[in-house]
Scaffold this motif. Sequence first.
Motif, PDB file in Angstrom:
ATOM      1  N   SER A 182       7.312  -8.134  68.638  1.00 31.02           N
ATOM      2  CA  SER A 182       7.177  -8.894  69.892  1.00 31.02           C
ATOM      3  C   SER A 182       8.285  -8.534  70.872  1.00 31.02           C
ATOM      4  O   SER A 182       8.046  -8.403  72.073  1.00 31.02           O
ATOM      5  N   ALA A 183       9.500  -8.373  70.350  1.00 31.67           N
ATOM      6  CA  ALA A 183      10.620  -7.983  71.211  1.00 31.67           C
ATOM      7  C   ALA A 183      10.370  -6.612  71.837  1.00 31.67           C
ATOM      8  O   ALA A 183      10.648  -6.390  73.021  1.00 31.67           O
ATOM      9  N   ALA A 184       9.813  -5.682  71.067  1.00 31.50           N
ATOM     10  CA  ALA A 184       9.515  -4.350  71.601  1.00 31.50           C
ATOM     11  C   ALA A 184       8.440  -4.426  72.677  1.00 31.50           C
ATOM     12  O   ALA A 184       8.535  -3.761  73.711  1.00 31.50           O
ATOM     13  N   ALA A 185       7.427  -5.250  72.463  1.00 37.16           N
ATOM     14  CA  ALA A 185       6.323  -5.352  73.427  1.00 37.16           C
ATOM     15  C   ALA A 185       6.767  -5.949  74.749  1.00 37.16           C
ATOM     16  O   ALA A 185       6.229  -5.600  75.798  1.00 37.16           O
ATOM     17  N   THR A 186       7.754  -6.817  74.719  1.00 36.84           N
ATOM     18  CA  THR A 186       8.189  -7.482  75.948  1.00 36.84           C
ATOM     19  C   THR A 186       9.479  -6.900  76.509  1.00 36.84           C
ATOM     20  O   THR A 186       9.939  -7.331  77.559  1.00 36.84           O
ATOM     21  N   GLY A 187      10.037  -5.905  75.837  1.00 42.90           N
ATOM     22  CA  GLY A 187      11.299  -5.318  76.288  1.00 42.90           C
ATOM     23  C   GLY A 187      11.177  -4.553  77.593  1.00 42.90           C
ATOM     24  O   GLY A 187      10.168  -3.910  77.867  1.00 42.90           O
ATOM     25  N   GLN A 188      12.202  -4.650  78.392  1.00 40.27           N
ATOM     26  CA  GLN A 188      12.230  -3.945  79.674  1.00 40.27           C
ATOM     27  C   GLN A 188      12.883  -2.575  79.564  1.00 40.27           C
ATOM     28  O   GLN A 188      12.894  -1.813  80.511  1.00 40.27           O
ATOM     29  N   VAL A 237      14.012   0.582  63.983  1.00 42.22           N
ATOM     30  CA  VAL A 237      13.412   1.009  65.249  1.00 42.22           C
ATOM     31  C   VAL A 237      12.022   0.386  65.353  1.00 42.22           C
ATOM     32  O   VAL A 237      11.165   0.627  64.510  1.00 42.22           O
ATOM     33  N   ALA A 238      11.825  -0.421  66.381  1.00 42.82           N
ATOM     34  CA  ALA A 238      10.503  -0.972  66.683  1.00 42.82           C
ATOM     35  C   ALA A 238       9.882  -0.105  67.771  1.00 42.82           C
ATOM     36  O   ALA A 238      10.566   0.705  68.424  1.00 42.82           O
ATOM     37  N   ILE A 239       8.585  -0.258  67.978  1.00 43.89           N
ATOM     38  CA  ILE A 239       7.850   0.619  68.891  1.00 43.89           C
ATOM     39  C   ILE A 239       6.977  -0.211  69.811  1.00 43.89           C
ATOM     40  O   ILE A 239       6.357  -1.186  69.381  1.00 43.89           O
ATOM     41  N   SER A 240       6.925   0.173  71.079  1.00 39.71           N
ATOM     42  CA  SER A 240       5.947  -0.408  71.998  1.00 39.71           C
ATOM     43  C   SER A 240       4.964   0.693  72.374  1.00 39.71           C
ATOM     44  O   SER A 240       5.343   1.849  72.544  1.00 39.71           O
ATOM     45  N   LEU A 241       3.688   0.311  72.451  1.00 35.08           N
ATOM     46  CA  LEU A 241       2.620   1.262  72.746  1.00 35.08           C
ATOM     47  C   LEU A 241       1.755   0.728  73.877  1.00 35.08           C
ATOM     48  O   LEU A 241       1.415  -0.452  73.886  1.00 35.08           O
ATOM     49  N   LEU A 242       1.382   1.595  74.798  1.00 35.79           N
ATOM     50  CA  LEU A 242       0.345   1.287  75.778  1.00 35.79           C
ATOM     51  C   LEU A 242      -0.921   1.911  75.222  1.00 35.79           C
ATOM     52  O   LEU A 242      -1.085   3.131  75.226  1.00 35.79           O
ATOM     53  N   THR A 243      -1.799   1.069  74.681  1.00 42.17           N
ATOM     54  CA  THR A 243      -2.966   1.549  73.967  1.00 42.17           C
ATOM     55  C   THR A 243      -4.061   0.493  73.985  1.00 42.17           C
ATOM     56  O   THR A 243      -3.786  -0.685  74.199  1.00 42.17           O
ATOM     57  N   ALA A 244      -5.276   0.904  73.743  1.00 46.01           N
ATOM     58  CA  ALA A 244      -6.391  -0.026  73.582  1.00 46.01           C
ATOM     59  C   ALA A 244      -6.575  -0.394  72.112  1.00 46.01           C
ATOM     60  O   ALA A 244      -7.333  -1.301  71.798  1.00 46.01           O
ATOM     61  N   LEU A 245      -5.888   0.316  71.214  1.00 40.24           N
ATOM     62  CA  LEU A 245      -6.010   0.041  69.786  1.00 40.24           C
ATOM     63  C   LEU A 245      -5.026  -1.035  69.353  1.00 40.24           C
ATOM     64  O   LEU A 245      -3.874  -1.026  69.787  1.00 40.24           O
ATOM     65  N   PRO A 246      -5.439  -1.921  68.465  1.00 43.59           N
ATOM     66  CA  PRO A 246      -4.494  -2.885  67.911  1.00 43.59           C
ATOM     67  C   PRO A 246      -3.796  -2.308  66.680  1.00 43.59           C
ATOM     68  O   PRO A 246      -4.369  -1.500  65.956  1.00 43.59           O
ATOM     69  N   PHE A 247      -2.564  -2.682  66.451  1.00 46.62           N
ATOM     70  CA  PHE A 247      -1.813  -2.306  65.267  1.00 46.62           C
ATOM     71  C   PHE A 247      -1.186  -3.575  64.726  1.00 46.62           C
ATOM     72  O   PHE A 247      -0.891  -4.497  65.489  1.00 46.62           O
ATOM     73  N   GLU A 248      -0.949  -3.604  63.445  1.00 46.77           N
ATOM     74  CA  GLU A 248      -0.348  -4.782  62.829  1.00 46.77           C
ATOM     75  C   GLU A 248       1.014  -4.429  62.262  1.00 46.77           C
ATOM     76  O   GLU A 248       1.223  -3.342  61.748  1.00 46.77           O
ATOM     77  N   SER A 249       1.908  -5.406  62.369  1.00 43.62           N
ATOM     78  CA  SER A 249       3.219  -5.301  61.746  1.00 43.62           C
ATOM     79  C   SER A 249       3.217  -6.224  60.536  1.00 43.62           C
ATOM     80  O   SER A 249       2.410  -7.139  60.447  1.00 43.62           O
ATOM     81  N   THR A 250       4.148  -5.986  59.624  1.00 40.28           N
ATOM     82  CA  THR A 250       4.278  -6.918  58.517  1.00 40.28           C
ATOM     83  C   THR A 250       4.821  -8.234  59.068  1.00 40.28           C
ATOM     84  O   THR A 250       5.551  -8.238  60.066  1.00 40.28           O
ATOM     85  N   PRO A 251       4.460  -9.357  58.474  1.00 38.51           N
ATOM     86  CA  PRO A 251       4.850 -10.661  59.029  1.00 38.51           C
ATOM     87  C   PRO A 251       6.347 -10.813  59.284  1.00 38.51           C
ATOM     88  O   PRO A 251       6.739 -11.338  60.327  1.00 38.51           O
TER      89      PRO A 251
END
Length: 170
Positions: free
Chosen positions: A77-83, A56-70
């Motif tokens: 990226s898929a979660a951030a751009t998913g519709q 399960v990946a997660i998309s967030l609407l936030t001002a904070l940055p988070f990092e994923s493992t490489p």
Amino acid sequence: MMFSVAPAAPAAGAARIIGVSLGHRTLAEADHWIGGLTPPPVLACTHLVAEPFPHVAISLLTALPFESTPELEPAASAAATGQNGRAVRFPGVERLTGELTVSEILQRSSISRVEVLGSGVADPATVVETGDFVRPQFRGGELVLVTTPAAGGRLIPFERRDPTPCCADH
């Protein structure tokens, strides 16, 4: 495979959609991680991804940055751009408890539509027994709560906190 990742230093600027992939194996694990974020994001959705392994990946609407493992960055990226996604945090979620009419759900939250599975849009006067667990679908920029009929002409959210396992009576 779980990763302990703390948010990086706050970024200057407005909230934006970011993707995070930490290898959560279940929706419950991802929900728990989202619930522990301080401050809570404006919007948080879960997304089922298959690569590099099902998780399960997660998309967030936030001002904070988070990092994923490489190795999980493509899933992030898929979660951030998913519709499409499953909303866990959204404006008004804390006001969707108990029994509410469809109209009250629409007034108290950012849910734009309540649907009855297989039947279309729900009548505004119909009562929804929320079970204090509301997970609308994020579809193309709007939140849609899918419900199913319940006893007494009421509705319940399609996704339940403790669903009955398939074939539980076998």
